[in-house]
Design an enzyme around this catalytic site. Structure first.
Site, PDB file in Angstrom:
ATOM      1  N   GLU A  16       2.413  -4.143  -8.969  1.00 64.60           N
ATOM      2  CA  GLU A  16       1.349  -3.134  -9.053  1.00 64.60           C
ATOM      3  C   GLU A  16       0.154  -3.544  -8.198  1.00 64.60           C
ATOM      4  O   GLU A  16       0.078  -4.647  -7.672  1.00 64.60           O
ATOM      5  CB  GLU A  16       0.870  -2.974 -10.507  1.00 64.60           C
ATOM      6  CG  GLU A  16       1.405  -1.749 -11.235  1.00 64.60           C
ATOM      7  CD  GLU A  16       0.757  -0.443 -10.773  1.00 64.60           C
ATOM      8  OE1 GLU A  16      -0.064  -0.464  -9.823  1.00 64.60           O
ATOM      9  OE2 GLU A  16       1.076   0.604 -11.360  1.00 64.60           O
ATOM     10  N   ARG A 100      -3.798  -2.576 -23.019  1.00 65.64           N
ATOM     11  CA  ARG A 100      -3.976  -3.497 -21.898  1.00 65.64           C
ATOM     12  C   ARG A 100      -4.518  -2.745 -20.698  1.00 65.64           C
ATOM     13  O   ARG A 100      -4.342  -1.525 -20.574  1.00 65.64           O
ATOM     14  CB  ARG A 100      -2.671  -4.189 -21.523  1.00 65.64           C
ATOM     15  CG  ARG A 100      -1.624  -3.295 -20.860  1.00 65.64           C
ATOM     16  CD  ARG A 100      -0.587  -4.125 -20.125  1.00 65.64           C
ATOM     17  NE  ARG A 100       0.512  -3.335 -19.579  1.00 65.64           N
ATOM     18  CZ  ARG A 100       0.486  -2.705 -18.408  1.00 65.64           C
ATOM     19  NH1 ARG A 100      -0.615  -2.708 -17.670  1.00 65.64           N
ATOM     20  NH2 ARG A 100       1.549  -2.030 -17.976  1.00 65.64           N
ATOM     21  N   ASN A 102      -4.543  -1.533 -16.888  1.00 65.15           N
ATOM     22  CA  ASN A 102      -3.501  -1.154 -15.946  1.00 65.15           C
ATOM     23  C   ASN A 102      -4.099  -1.117 -14.538  1.00 65.15           C
ATOM     24  O   ASN A 102      -4.548  -2.152 -14.054  1.00 65.15           O
ATOM     25  CB  ASN A 102      -2.878   0.180 -16.362  1.00 65.15           C
ATOM     26  CG  ASN A 102      -1.572   0.450 -15.660  1.00 65.15           C
ATOM     27  OD1 ASN A 102      -0.785  -0.470 -15.447  1.00 65.15           O
ATOM     28  ND2 ASN A 102      -1.312   1.696 -15.315  1.00 65.15           N
ATOM     29  N   ASP A 120       2.321   0.005 -26.872  1.00 68.99           N
ATOM     30  CA  ASP A 120       3.541   0.523 -27.491  1.00 68.99           C
ATOM     31  C   ASP A 120       3.814   1.982 -27.146  1.00 68.99           C
ATOM     32  O   ASP A 120       4.690   2.615 -27.732  1.00 68.99           O
ATOM     33  CB  ASP A 120       3.481   0.348 -29.014  1.00 68.99           C
ATOM     34  CG  ASP A 120       2.322   1.100 -29.664  1.00 68.99           C
ATOM     35  OD1 ASP A 120       1.687   1.932 -28.978  1.00 68.99           O
ATOM     36  OD2 ASP A 120       2.058   0.860 -30.853  1.00 68.99           O
ATOM     37  N   ASN A 148      -4.092   5.306 -14.514  1.00 72.75           N
ATOM     38  CA  ASN A 148      -3.405   4.848 -13.307  1.00 72.75           C
ATOM     39  C   ASN A 148      -4.238   5.078 -12.054  1.00 72.75           C
ATOM     40  O   ASN A 148      -5.367   4.650 -11.979  1.00 72.75           O
ATOM     41  CB  ASN A 148      -2.010   5.489 -13.228  1.00 72.75           C
ATOM     42  CG  ASN A 148      -0.917   4.449 -13.376  1.00 72.75           C
ATOM     43  OD1 ASN A 148      -0.980   3.376 -12.797  1.00 72.75           O
ATOM     44  ND2 ASN A 148       0.077   4.755 -14.176  1.00 72.75           N
ATOM     45  N   ASP A 198       1.749   7.643 -10.205  1.00 77.03           N
ATOM     46  CA  ASP A 198       1.321   6.295 -10.601  1.00 77.03           C
ATOM     47  C   ASP A 198       0.096   5.905  -9.764  1.00 77.03           C
ATOM     48  O   ASP A 198      -0.927   6.556  -9.829  1.00 77.03           O
ATOM     49  CB  ASP A 198       2.491   5.328 -10.427  1.00 77.03           C
ATOM     50  CG  ASP A 198       2.358   4.061 -11.243  1.00 77.03           C
ATOM     51  OD1 ASP A 198       1.226   3.573 -11.411  1.00 77.03           O
ATOM     52  OD2 ASP A 198       3.379   3.527 -11.712  1.00 77.03           O
TER      53      ASP A 198
END
Length: 292
Positions: A16, A100, A102, A120, A148, A198
């Site tokens: 990423e 978290r 990204n 999750d 994203n 993304d």
């Protein structure tokens, strides 16, 4: 269809966040699940450093004063990409548990924008934050599911943003002086089956380049009209992000991932998880560094 070429056969679990550091000719990118920050020398076409970090790493940007700034699961850090030395800069107040960081990117004023997602898959648990050069942290958007791609127009008057499950690229009026956003609207929508938008970048013509997770590549859209202009084929189903790099900003580097792909499917895409490059006829915009 245009074709991207393999730069590094990294076989990353979750590659990423590529970002270009013009000062030393290096491209930074991360492997989120393997907790690694990579430095790739573009001229020499080789990886010159790979360091481990204590937890999942969501994004990396150059820092104007030297080194980089990264986001780990517990917040923003200054990071020496050669040694891995970390200095904690802050964690947003009110962050929901079990999330978290990204993707993330800096605007032209040196603010580091980065967002979160649920660990999750619970929708609406993430947010988009902004780390100011004075190290204060603002919460800008809430109820995000998977924060994203980010990009800004060449005149810095528009910010583009992706919350992946929506399958939409949003645009906001942007005030570079204050970092405030307003007037949200949809400028592109992914309709390809199984694919979601993304990571993202913008070129000097103001067109947006979006990596398609589940879509084997990059798509270039005109955000003013919604017209799809170009498809760049990547031999990896889970293309994750992209950034222009190189001395002329005409090399589009693309990260990808292997996570969640069956062994049977991986046999048909052995280069999944690689770092790829596409030689573009259009130049990209610079990668801006963090100003603090």
């Amino acid at each position: 269809m245009s074709q991207a070429e393999l730069a590094v056969d990294a076989k990353a679990a979750l590659g990423e966040g590529p970002s270009w550091d013009e000062r030393n000719g290096c491209l930074y990118w991360v492997n989120i699940e393997e907790k690694t920050l990579h430095t790739y020398d573009v001229a020499a076409q080789k990886t010159v450093a790979s360091i481990s970090v204590p937890s999942r790493i969501g994004a990396v940007v150059p820092r104007r004063s030297g080194g980089t700034v990264i986001v780990l699961e517990d917040g923003f850090y200054a990071c020496d990409p050669a040694t891995g030395e970390l200095i904690f800069l802050g964690n947003p107040d009110g962050r929901k548990p079990n999330t978290r960081f990204n993707d993330g990117k800096c605007d032209a004023a040196g603010r580091f924008w980065a967002g979160t997602m649920s660990l999750d898959g619970t929708p609406g648990q993430g947010a988009l934050y902004c780390l100011e050069p004075d190290l204060t942290i603002r919460t800008v958007l809430e109820n995000v599911s998977c924060s994203n791609g980010l990009a800004w127009s060449p005149d810095n008057r528009t910010m583009y943003y992706i919350d992946s499950p929506t399958k939409k690229v949003m645009a906001y009026d942007y005030d570079l002086a204050t970092g405030e956003i307003s007037n949200p609207r949809v400028v592109a929508e992914v309709t390809e089956p199984g694919a979601v938008p993304d990571g993202m970048t913008c070129d000097e013509e103001g067109m947006i380049w979006v990596a398609l997770w589940g879509g084997y590549g990059i798509r270039r859209w005109n955000p003013a009209t919604g017209e799809l202009l170009l498809k760049v084929d990547v031999p990896a189903e889970q293309s994750s992000s992209c950034s222009f790099a190189g001395p002329d900003l005409d090399e589009l580097y693309i990260t990808s991932a292997r996570t969640g792909i069956s062994e049977t499917s991986l046999a048909n895409q052995p280069l999944a998880g690689g770092l790829f490059v596409y030689r573009s006829a259009v130049k990209g915009l610079p990668t801006y560094g963090f100003g603090g």
